[in-house]
Scaffold this motif. Structure first.
Motif, mmCIF file in Angstrom:
data_model
loop_
_atom_site.group_PDB
_atom_site.id
_atom_site.type_symbol
_atom_site.label_atom_id
_atom_site.label_comp_id
_atom_site.label_asym_id
_atom_site.label_seq_id
_atom_site.Cartn_x
_atom_site.Cartn_y
_atom_site.Cartn_z
ATOM 1 N N CYS A 58 -76.180 -18.320 22.652
ATOM 2 C CA CYS A 58 -75.443 -17.064 22.544
ATOM 3 C C CYS A 58 -76.162 -15.975 23.331
ATOM 4 N N PRO A 59 -75.422 -15.165 24.090
ATOM 5 C CA PRO A 59 -76.067 -14.051 24.795
ATOM 6 C C PRO A 59 -76.596 -13.032 23.792
ATOM 7 N N THR A 60 -77.815 -12.569 24.008
ATOM 8 C CA THR A 60 -78.430 -11.658 23.047
ATOM 9 C C THR A 60 -78.985 -10.392 23.683
ATOM 10 N N ASP A 61 -79.254 -10.397 24.989
ATOM 11 C CA ASP A 61 -79.848 -9.229 25.635
ATOM 12 C C ASP A 61 -78.800 -8.132 25.823
ATOM 13 N N VAL A 62 -79.088 -6.945 25.314
ATOM 14 C CA VAL A 62 -78.173 -5.811 25.478
ATOM 15 C C VAL A 62 -78.457 -5.170 26.837
ATOM 16 N N VAL A 63 -77.448 -5.160 27.700
ATOM 17 C CA VAL A 63 -77.632 -4.743 29.090
ATOM 18 C C VAL A 63 -76.558 -3.735 29.481
ATOM 19 N N ILE A 64 -76.814 -3.054 30.591
ATOM 20 C CA ILE A 64 -75.819 -2.171 31.185
ATOM 21 C C ILE A 64 -75.303 -2.838 32.456
ATOM 22 N N ASN A 65 -73.985 -3.011 32.534
ATOM 23 C CA ASN A 65 -73.342 -3.554 33.732
ATOM 24 C C ASN A 65 -72.757 -2.405 34.530
ATOM 25 N N VAL A 66 -73.104 -2.289 35.789
ATOM 26 C CA VAL A 66 -72.608 -1.178 36.599
ATOM 27 C C VAL A 66 -72.197 -1.657 37.987
ATOM 28 N N THR A 78 -89.837 -4.556 22.271
ATOM 29 C CA THR A 78 -89.124 -3.273 22.218
ATOM 30 C C THR A 78 -87.964 -3.210 23.200
ATOM 31 N N ALA A 79 -87.362 -4.359 23.478
ATOM 32 C CA ALA A 79 -86.094 -4.400 24.198
ATOM 33 C C ALA A 79 -84.985 -4.526 23.161
ATOM 34 N N ILE A 80 -83.784 -4.075 23.491
ATOM 35 C CA ILE A 80 -82.664 -4.152 22.551
ATOM 36 C C ILE A 80 -81.966 -5.490 22.715
ATOM 37 N N VAL A 81 -81.814 -6.176 21.607
ATOM 38 C CA VAL A 81 -81.130 -7.464 21.572
ATOM 39 C C VAL A 81 -80.160 -7.443 20.392
ATOM 40 N N THR A 82 -79.358 -8.477 20.276
ATOM 41 C CA THR A 82 -78.476 -8.617 19.118
ATOM 42 C C THR A 82 -79.185 -9.450 18.050
ATOM 43 N N GLY A 83 -78.555 -9.511 16.871
ATOM 44 C CA GLY A 83 -79.154 -10.247 15.766
ATOM 45 C C GLY A 83 -79.614 -9.355 14.632
ATOM 46 N N GLY A 84 -79.297 -8.049 14.715
ATOM 47 C CA GLY A 84 -79.635 -7.128 13.645
ATOM 48 C C GLY A 84 -78.649 -7.208 12.499
ATOM 49 N N VAL A 93 -85.311 -1.273 31.079
ATOM 50 C CA VAL A 93 -86.694 -1.750 31.032
ATOM 51 C C VAL A 93 -86.816 -3.042 31.828
ATOM 52 N N GLY A 94 -88.039 -3.386 32.146
ATOM 53 C CA GLY A 94 -88.301 -4.652 32.813
ATOM 54 C C GLY A 94 -87.815 -4.720 34.242
ATOM 55 N N GLY A 95 -87.581 -3.586 34.869
ATOM 56 C CA GLY A 95 -87.152 -3.593 36.256
ATOM 57 C C GLY A 95 -85.704 -4.031 36.459
ATOM 58 N N GLY A 96 -84.952 -4.167 35.376
ATOM 59 C CA GLY A 96 -83.574 -4.619 35.511
ATOM 60 C C GLY A 96 -82.616 -3.733 34.769
ATOM 61 N N TYR A 97 -81.637 -4.356 34.111
ATOM 62 C CA TYR A 97 -80.598 -3.600 33.425
ATOM 63 C C TYR A 97 -80.648 -3.776 31.923
ATOM 64 N N GLN A 98 -81.681 -4.436 31.405
ATOM 65 C CA GLN A 98 -81.795 -4.553 29.947
ATOM 66 C C GLN A 98 -82.166 -3.201 29.363
ATOM 67 N N LEU A 99 -81.578 -2.885 28.212
ATOM 68 C CA LEU A 99 -81.867 -1.629 27.541
ATOM 69 C C LEU A 99 -83.031 -1.816 26.567
ATOM 70 N N GLY A 100 -83.861 -0.795 26.468
ATOM 71 C CA GLY A 100 -84.993 -0.851 25.561
ATOM 72 C C GLY A 100 -85.704 0.480 25.517
ATOM 73 N N ILE A 101 -86.805 0.538 24.785
ATOM 74 C CA ILE A 101 -87.568 1.773 24.650
ATOM 75 C C ILE A 101 -88.240 2.108 25.978
ATOM 76 N N ASN A 102 -88.075 3.340 26.391
ATOM 77 C CA ASN A 102 -88.693 3.809 27.617
ATOM 78 C C ASN A 102 -89.742 4.842 27.244
ATOM 79 N N TYR A 103 -90.977 4.408 27.101
ATOM 80 C CA TYR A 103 -92.032 5.261 26.557
ATOM 81 C C TYR A 103 -92.339 6.465 27.439
ATOM 82 N N ARG A 104 -92.131 6.359 28.727
ATOM 83 C CA ARG A 104 -92.462 7.448 29.634
ATOM 84 C C ARG A 104 -91.237 8.273 30.029
ATOM 85 N N ASP A 105 -90.124 8.035 29.358
ATOM 86 C CA ASP A 105 -88.871 8.734 29.683
ATOM 87 C C ASP A 105 -88.479 8.539 31.143
ATOM 88 N N GLU A 106 -88.777 7.366 31.663
ATOM 89 C CA GLU A 106 -88.334 6.999 33.004
ATOM 90 C C GLU A 106 -87.148 6.049 32.876
#
Length: 233
Positions: free
Chosen positions: A81-89, A157-163, A209-222
Motif C-alpha cells: 500500500c502506498p504510504t508516503d504523503v507527497v505533493i504532486n505538481v 519525521t516524514a508524513i506517512v499514512t497509518g495514523g 523533505v529528502g530532496g523530493g516531494y515527500q512532506l515532512g517536518i522542515n526544521y529550518r523552514d526551508e
C-alpha cells in the motif's frame, strides 16, 4: 353623503406620505448564519473549511497545478500500500495535469479532557492552529489500502499514512495544525508536539523533505509548501 365619503378617503390618502416617512419603524436586519471566526481557515470560495467535508489541498503558487497524494515507499515491494504523503505538481497547462486526493479534517474535541476520544462534529469550523487529524478520502472503501489513510509522522519525521483519528495516549504523531502562510498566500501545515491549546511549545512547519516531494517536518523552514483548499464536489 357620497361627497362626504369621497372627502374622507382623499383626506386619508393625503396623510400616507407623512406616515410612511416618519411613522414606520426602521428596517430590521433579519438574522443570518453565525459570523465566521477571524481565525477560521477559508477555502478558495471564501467559505470556512469545516470538519468532515472533503477538500483538495492545492499548491498556493501561480502557474502550478497539483495536490497532495500518496506514493509507494522505496521498499522494493510495488504491491505494498502506498504510504508516503507527497505533493504532486506540474506547470499549469501541462498534460496530464497533476492531481491530488481529497482530504478530510477531524479537529480535537472541545469538551472536557476525559471525553477527547474522537473527532468533532461535521459542523465544526477549522480554525488556525487548532489540533486536528488529517485523512485521505478513499473512493473505494473496500480497498484494503483505504484503511491506511490517516496522516502521522514516522521516525524520520516524514508524513506517512497509518495514523488514527482521535486521542491515543502518548502518541502525538497523528496531530497537525493549519496556519495562514506568514510569507505569502495560502496556508501551511504544522506539527505541534502538544494538544494543549494555550501552551507556548515550539512547533514545526511542514514542507518537502529528502530532496523530493515527500512532506515532512522542515526544521529550518526551508522548502515550505503553502496550500489552498478547494471544496471537493
Amino acid at each position: 353623503m357620497k361627497t362626504a365619503i369621497i372627502l374622507l378617503v382623499l383626506s386619508a390618502i393625503s396623510f400616507l406620505p407623512l406616515a410612511i416617512s416618519g411613522g414606520l419603524p426602521p428596517l430590521i436586519r433579519l438574522p443570518t448564519k453565525a459570523d465566521v471566526p477571524d481565525n477560521a481557515i477559508l477555502d478558495t470560495a471564501g467559505n470556512p473549511v469545516v470538519a468532515g467535508a472533503k477538500y483538495y489541498a492545492i499548491p498556493a503558487l501561480i502557474g502550478v497545478e497539483g495536490g497532495i497524494s500518496v506514493a509507494n515507499p522505496d521498499t522494493g515491494n510495488p504491491s505494498a500500500c502506498p504510504t508516503d504523503v507527497v505533493i504532486n505538481v506540474t506547470l499549469a497547462g501541462h498534460q496530464p495535469p497533476a492531481v491530488g486526493l481529497p482530504l478530510t479534517f477531524y479537529p480535537l474535541k472541545r469538551e472536557a479532557e476525559a471525553s477527547r476520544s474522537a473527532a468533532a462534529t461535521d459542523d465544526d469550523v477549522i480554525i488556525s492552529q487548532y489540533p486536528l487529524n488529517v485523512a485521505f478520502d478513499s473512493p473505494d472503501p473496500s480497498d484494503p489500502c483505504a484503511k491506511e489513510n490517516v496522516w502521522k509522522l514516522n521516525d524520520e519525521t516524514a508524513i506517512v499514512t497509518g495514523g488514527v483519528i482521535g486521542v491515543v495516549k502518548g502518541d502525538l504523531g497523528n496531530w497537525f495544525r493549519i496556519q495562514k502562510n506568514f510569507n505569502g498566500k495560502g496556508y501551511l501545515f504544522n506539527w505541534w508536539p502538544s494538544l494543549c491549546l494555550y501552551c507556548r511549545i515550539g512547533y514545526w512547519h511542514i514542507g518537502t523533505v529528502g530532496g523530493g516531494y515527500q512532506l515532512g517536518i522542515n526544521y529550518r523552514d526551508e522548502s515550505l509548501y503553502a496550500f489552498e483548499f478547494v471544496k471537493a464536489g
